[in-house]
Motif scaffolding. Structure first.
Motif, short mmCIF file in Angstrom:
data_model
loop_
_atom_site.label_atom_id
_atom_site.label_comp_id
_atom_site.label_asym_id
_atom_site.label_seq_id
_atom_site.Cartn_x
_atom_site.Cartn_y
_atom_site.Cartn_z
N GLY A 84 25.70 -61.92 4.21
CA GLY A 84 25.96 -61.11 5.39
C GLY A 84 25.19 -59.81 5.45
O GLY A 84 25.28 -59.08 6.44
N ILE A 229 31.63 -64.57 12.73
CA ILE A 229 30.41 -64.58 11.93
C ILE A 229 29.23 -65.01 12.80
O ILE A 229 29.31 -65.99 13.54
CB ILE A 229 30.55 -65.53 10.72
N ARG A 237 25.33 -68.85 5.87
CA ARG A 237 26.24 -67.80 5.41
C ARG A 237 27.18 -68.35 4.35
O ARG A 237 27.56 -69.54 4.39
CB ARG A 237 27.06 -67.26 6.59
#
Length: 262
Positions: A84, A229, A237
């Protein structure tokens, strides 16, 4: 997606003699310029087409303070690592920004034209940020002799250069049992976007089944770490969730259900 920052710069800290500053602060008082919102950038998310009329878009900077301010606008290439972490690389060749620096009177606004001059036929969506940052310049001459701490504002908006027909395709890539840094059991969830546009997860639900028949569906607060996200085109991710108590075997498989938006 927009990011909003406040950076603190002190004119007083530049003085060579701390004692002189103390005396000045006691004599004049310390003026603190800390507007709740120094300016506004709109829109905060914008799509560009790589060619044609859609390759030019306008943004508006609005001064919402009672003071005259200076703002600089620039572009940066955007990448997001599996954990991230976002990295921004200054971009000076693919966009033309006009004007790139402005001075705004209180309550006034300025239109900023941004033109894409990069690759006219990219195969996938390209991700950037538009950065609007207040400059540490004192434009009010009546306050130049007053020691001040100015809270400067920086906005980061999202810019995507999207060819026609691009779509995200976000799915579950793998699951595995891990031990976290604090020694606890965790469920590592690896997501991959195999599409050619960014995808943002909404209302994610993850059903996990272990080798002994145990099963659990993670949603709501249990799946909060997966909510909103943003996975860029071709990106991935990694999220670690607490290990579900209902699972007794470390061999697991799963199914992800979610809305994926651009």
């Amino acid at each position: 997606m927009m990011r909003f920052f406040k950076s603190q710069r002190s004119a007083a800290s530049q003085m060579r003699r701390p004692a002189a500053f103390v005396l000045l602060a006691l004599t004049l008082g310390l003026f603190i310029a800390a507007p709740a919102q120094a300016f506004r950038l709109t829109p905060i998310v914008q799509d560009f087409q790589p060619a044609g009329r859609g390759a030019v878009q306008n943004f508006i900077i609005t001064n919402t303070t009672p003071e005259r301010i200076a703002v600089e606008i620039k572009m940066a290439k955007r990448s997001i690592a599996v954990d991230g972490t976002e990295t921004l690389t200054p971009e000076q060749n693919d966009f033309v920004v006009f004007p790139a620096q402005i001075a705004l009177e209180p309550g006034k606004n300025q239109t900023i034209q941004v033109r894409w001059i990069g690759e006219p036929d990219p195969k996938a969506e390209l991700a950037y940020r538009i950065i609007a940052e207040q400059l540490p310049i004192e434009l009010d001459r009546s306050r130049q002799d007053i020691a001040s701490i100015r809270l400067l504002i920086k906005y980061e908006g999202s810019v995507y250069v999207a060819p026609k027909g691009v779509k995200p395709h976000v799915g579950l890539d793998s699951l595995r049992h891990v031990t976290t840094k604090d020694g606890k059991a965790g469920l590592e969830v690896n997501l991959a976007n195999k599409g050619n546009a960014h995808g943002i997860l909404r209302s994610a639900e993850l059903t996990v089944t272990d080798a002994k028949g145990g099963s659990v569906t993670l949603k709501g607060d249990a799946a909060k770490a997966m909510e909103n996200i943003n996975i860029l085109a071709g990106g991935s991710r990694r999220i670690v969730l607490p290990w579900p108590a209902a699972l007794t075997s470390q061999e697991v498989k799963g199914k992800l259900t979610a809305k994926v938006e651009r």
